[in-house]
Design an enzyme around this catalytic site. Sequence first.
Site, mmCIF file in Angstrom:
data_model
loop_
_atom_site.group_PDB
_atom_site.id
_atom_site.type_symbol
_atom_site.label_atom_id
_atom_site.label_comp_id
_atom_site.label_asym_id
_atom_site.label_seq_id
_atom_site.Cartn_x
_atom_site.Cartn_y
_atom_site.Cartn_z
ATOM 1 N N TYR A 56 0.846 -1.203 0.000
ATOM 2 C CA TYR A 56 0.000 0.000 0.000
ATOM 3 C C TYR A 56 0.884 1.256 0.000
ATOM 4 O O TYR A 56 1.600 1.532 0.971
ATOM 5 C CB TYR A 56 -0.931 0.037 1.216
ATOM 6 C CG TYR A 56 -1.942 -1.100 1.285
ATOM 7 C CD1 TYR A 56 -2.250 -1.870 0.172
ATOM 8 C CD2 TYR A 56 -2.592 -1.399 2.474
ATOM 9 C CE1 TYR A 56 -3.176 -2.902 0.243
ATOM 10 C CE2 TYR A 56 -3.523 -2.430 2.557
ATOM 11 C CZ TYR A 56 -3.804 -3.172 1.437
ATOM 12 O OH TYR A 56 -4.712 -4.202 1.519
ATOM 13 N N HIS A 122 -0.397 -12.036 0.941
ATOM 14 C CA HIS A 122 -1.408 -11.179 0.294
ATOM 15 C C HIS A 122 -2.111 -11.892 -0.856
ATOM 16 O O HIS A 122 -3.308 -11.727 -1.089
ATOM 17 C CB HIS A 122 -0.701 -9.911 -0.205
ATOM 18 C CG HIS A 122 -1.557 -8.693 -0.254
ATOM 19 N ND1 HIS A 122 -1.055 -7.428 -0.130
ATOM 20 C CD2 HIS A 122 -2.888 -8.530 -0.424
ATOM 21 C CE1 HIS A 122 -2.043 -6.550 -0.235
ATOM 22 N NE2 HIS A 122 -3.163 -7.196 -0.404
ATOM 23 N N PRO A 202 -15.616 -4.080 2.635
ATOM 24 C CA PRO A 202 -16.988 -4.399 3.073
ATOM 25 C C PRO A 202 -17.983 -3.307 2.694
ATOM 26 O O PRO A 202 -19.188 -3.529 2.759
ATOM 27 C CB PRO A 202 -16.849 -4.505 4.599
ATOM 28 C CG PRO A 202 -15.707 -3.601 4.929
ATOM 29 C CD PRO A 202 -14.745 -3.739 3.780
ATOM 30 N N LEU A 203 -17.452 -2.142 2.290
ATOM 31 C CA LEU A 203 -18.322 -1.046 1.850
ATOM 32 C C LEU A 203 -18.309 -0.939 0.327
ATOM 33 O O LEU A 203 -18.614 0.118 -0.235
ATOM 34 C CB LEU A 203 -17.860 0.277 2.480
ATOM 35 C CG LEU A 203 -17.794 0.286 4.016
ATOM 36 C CD1 LEU A 203 -17.206 1.595 4.529
ATOM 37 C CD2 LEU A 203 -19.186 0.063 4.622
ATOM 38 N N GLY A 204 -17.961 -2.031 -0.338
ATOM 39 C CA GLY A 204 -17.960 -2.019 -1.802
ATOM 40 C C GLY A 204 -17.080 -0.907 -2.362
ATOM 41 O O GLY A 204 -17.449 -0.245 -3.319
ATOM 42 N N ARG A 205 -15.911 -0.715 -1.733
ATOM 43 C CA ARG A 205 -14.947 0.316 -2.164
ATOM 44 C C ARG A 205 -15.598 1.697 -2.165
ATOM 45 O O ARG A 205 -15.334 2.529 -3.026
ATOM 46 C CB ARG A 205 -14.360 -0.026 -3.536
ATOM 47 C CG ARG A 205 -13.628 -1.376 -3.505
ATOM 48 C CD ARG A 205 -13.036 -1.763 -4.819
ATOM 49 N NE ARG A 205 -12.450 -3.103 -4.734
ATOM 50 C CZ ARG A 205 -11.192 -3.366 -4.379
ATOM 51 N NH1 ARG A 205 -10.371 -2.391 -4.083
ATOM 52 N NH2 ARG A 205 -10.759 -4.607 -4.322
ATOM 53 N N GLY A 206 -16.465 1.909 -1.199
ATOM 54 C CA GLY A 206 -17.107 3.215 -1.039
ATOM 55 C C GLY A 206 -18.488 3.276 -1.669
ATOM 56 O O GLY A 206 -19.299 4.122 -1.311
ATOM 57 N N PHE A 207 -18.778 2.351 -2.585
ATOM 58 C CA PHE A 207 -20.072 2.400 -3.275
ATOM 59 C C PHE A 207 -21.226 2.206 -2.290
ATOM 60 O O PHE A 207 -22.267 2.844 -2.405
ATOM 61 C CB PHE A 207 -20.131 1.347 -4.382
ATOM 62 C CG PHE A 207 -21.352 1.481 -5.233
ATOM 63 C CD1 PHE A 207 -21.372 2.390 -6.285
ATOM 64 C CD2 PHE A 207 -22.494 0.745 -4.980
ATOM 65 C CE1 PHE A 207 -22.511 2.563 -7.057
ATOM 66 C CE2 PHE A 207 -23.632 0.898 -5.750
ATOM 67 C CZ PHE A 207 -23.640 1.808 -6.793
HETATM 68 N N1 LIG Z 1 -6.390 -8.309 0.884
HETATM 69 C C1 LIG Z 1 -6.652 -7.568 -0.163
HETATM 70 O O1 LIG Z 1 -6.335 -7.905 -1.297
HETATM 71 C C2 LIG Z 1 -7.344 -6.229 0.044
HETATM 72 C C3 LIG Z 1 -7.902 -5.557 -1.051
HETATM 73 C C4 LIG Z 1 -8.563 -4.347 -0.827
HETATM 74 C C5 LIG Z 1 -8.628 -3.826 0.459
HETATM 75 N N2 LIG Z 1 -8.049 -4.506 1.507
HETATM 76 C C6 LIG Z 1 -8.108 -3.992 2.885
HETATM 77 O O2 LIG Z 1 -9.464 -3.768 3.228
HETATM 78 C C7 LIG Z 1 -9.649 -2.427 3.656
HETATM 79 C C8 LIG Z 1 -11.043 -1.946 3.296
HETATM 80 O O3 LIG Z 1 -11.314 -2.095 1.915
HETATM 81 P P1 LIG Z 1 -11.397 -0.867 0.908
HETATM 82 O O4 LIG Z 1 -10.716 0.313 1.513
HETATM 83 O O5 LIG Z 1 -10.944 -1.390 -0.396
HETATM 84 O O6 LIG Z 1 -12.935 -0.615 0.708
HETATM 85 P P2 LIG Z 1 -14.179 -0.248 1.627
HETATM 86 O O7 LIG Z 1 -13.836 -0.369 3.049
HETATM 87 O O8 LIG Z 1 -15.278 -1.051 1.089
HETATM 88 O O9 LIG Z 1 -14.439 1.265 1.212
HETATM 89 C C9 LIG Z 1 -13.500 2.272 1.386
HETATM 90 C C10 LIG Z 1 -14.051 3.537 0.753
HETATM 91 O O10 LIG Z 1 -15.254 3.924 1.413
HETATM 92 C C11 LIG Z 1 -15.163 5.251 1.869
HETATM 93 N N3 LIG Z 1 -15.844 5.281 3.182
HETATM 94 C C12 LIG Z 1 -15.498 4.592 4.299
HETATM 95 N N4 LIG Z 1 -16.382 4.817 5.289
HETATM 96 C C13 LIG Z 1 -17.286 5.680 4.802
HETATM 97 C C14 LIG Z 1 -18.436 6.300 5.351
HETATM 98 N N5 LIG Z 1 -18.827 6.043 6.601
HETATM 99 N N6 LIG Z 1 -19.158 7.156 4.558
HETATM 100 C C15 LIG Z 1 -18.790 7.405 3.280
HETATM 101 N N7 LIG Z 1 -17.694 6.829 2.697
HETATM 102 C C16 LIG Z 1 -16.948 5.981 3.459
HETATM 103 C C17 LIG Z 1 -13.689 5.564 1.966
HETATM 104 O O11 LIG Z 1 -13.476 6.924 1.782
HETATM 105 P P3 LIG Z 1 -12.088 7.667 2.193
HETATM 106 O O12 LIG Z 1 -10.972 6.867 1.628
HETATM 107 O O13 LIG Z 1 -12.249 8.980 1.530
HETATM 108 O O14 LIG Z 1 -12.041 7.768 3.654
HETATM 109 C C18 LIG Z 1 -13.118 4.714 0.837
HETATM 110 O O15 LIG Z 1 -13.199 5.427 -0.369
HETATM 111 C C19 LIG Z 1 -8.519 -1.661 2.960
HETATM 112 O O16 LIG Z 1 -8.243 -0.441 3.592
HETATM 113 C C20 LIG Z 1 -7.394 -2.655 3.072
HETATM 114 O O17 LIG Z 1 -6.789 -2.594 4.342
HETATM 115 C C21 LIG Z 1 -7.431 -5.703 1.293
#
Ligand SMILES: NC(=O)c1ccc[n+]([C@@H]2O[C@H](COP(=O)([O-])OP(=O)(O)OC[C@H]3O[C@@H](n4cnc5c(N)ncnc54)[C@H](OP(=O)(O)O)[C@@H]3O)[C@@H](O)[C@H]2O)c1
Length: 327
Positions: A56, A122, A202-207
């Site tokens: 990252y 990973h 878990p938040l669908g990448r923000g969606f």
């Molecule tokens: N093992 C793997 O291959 C892998 C792959 C992907 C991710 N991950 C891990 O999983 C974690 C979470 O996944 P992710 O970051 O991909 O996606 P996510 O948690 O589904 O969504 C993150 C996105 O949602 C937004 N967000 C979070 N909380 C919010 C809220 N309450 N209201 C509005 N928007 C909100 C964030 O905005 P901001 O960024 O602007 O705060 C970011 O753009 C990552 O940080 C990483 O540590 C692991």
Amino acid sequence: MKTRRLGTKGPAVSAVGLGCMSMSQAYGTRNDEESKKTLQRALDLGVTFLDTADVYGEGHNESLVGEAIQGRRREVFLATKCGILFGERGRGLDGSPAHIRQACEASLKRLGTDVIDLYYLHRKDPKTPIEESVAALVALVKEGKVRHIGLSEVAPATLKRAHAVHRITAVQSEYSLWFREPEEGILPACRELGVGFVPFSPLGRGFLAGASVQRDTLAEGDMRLGLPRFQGENLKRNERLRAALAELAGAKGLSLPQLALAWVMAQGAEVVPIPGTKRVRYLEENAAAADAALTPADLAAIEAALAANPPSGERYSPDMMAWVDRG
Ligand SMILES: NC(=O)c1ccc[n+]([C@@H]2O[C@H](COP(=O)([O-])OP(=O)(O)OC[C@H]3O[C@@H](n4cnc5c(N)ncnc54)[C@H](OP(=O)(O)O)[C@@H]3O)[C@@H](O)[C@H]2O)c1
């Protein structure tokens, strides 16, 4: 903050973790000061299960996390990952024992700690038998550099082979209201073996968080611009799903991200999501989801909304899909 156990015999961690990836890459622009405040606030709220990876921001994320938790290391359950190459060696996968050892030393240094609580491979490296990668991780456990071993995005068969070498504490895979494939394989495999399950994105990448993800509002370089679900007709259809879920959340007095997190947590006591954010406000909102309980009627209404508006599009682009282990 409530706690949950990672699997039947695993350690207790905060029921909602914090994914740190977006503090360094993928979604929007970096803001180190706000990110450090978010990390500090997380610890104040008891959100102590922190998730990072060496890849990252090409090391930036581990250094940032290391700096932010200085003086508070004991409060943290620190998870990081190795096996995706970055920097001079270019992009690729490497799960060889030599790489794992070298990557662990580099991560320890960046994180400013002498032990990693949960060290994930990973991605499975197709060139290295999983038994060899796990043996390298076991050696690090024996040396006291790693406390627990994890795997990310592995197939059930790979998990079983790995678990036969050494207890795997957790598997991290994408899992959310709009990506439920784990229910057909890796989630039951984790249950069978007593392994913890950590949904990423878990938040669908923000969606599923209500953040604006229209193509014209995403900054240049935002990885979502390359993901099929955020494009064209898929996006339009997915907007209908989001609206239906947002309505259910509102009726329950929850925000959409809280509903999305409560839903994954309702799928099993061994499920510990790591929503990602770089903002204090979002972190606080997400942490509160630990106390949101969904009734069987709520879960049935969510199923009906998903059935009426099935998610549209692949979750990854073809090049990213090529890295997903199929066993
Ligand atoms: N093992 C793997 O291959 C892998 C792959 C992907 C991710 N991950 C891990 O999983 C974690 C979470 O996944 P992710 O970051 O991909 O996606 P996510 O948690 O589904 O969504 C993150 C996105 O949602 C937004 N967000 C979070 N909380 C919010 C809220 N309450 N209201 C509005 N928007 C909100 C964030 O905005 P901001 O960024 O602007 O705060 C970011 O753009 C990552 O940080 C990483 O540590 C692991």
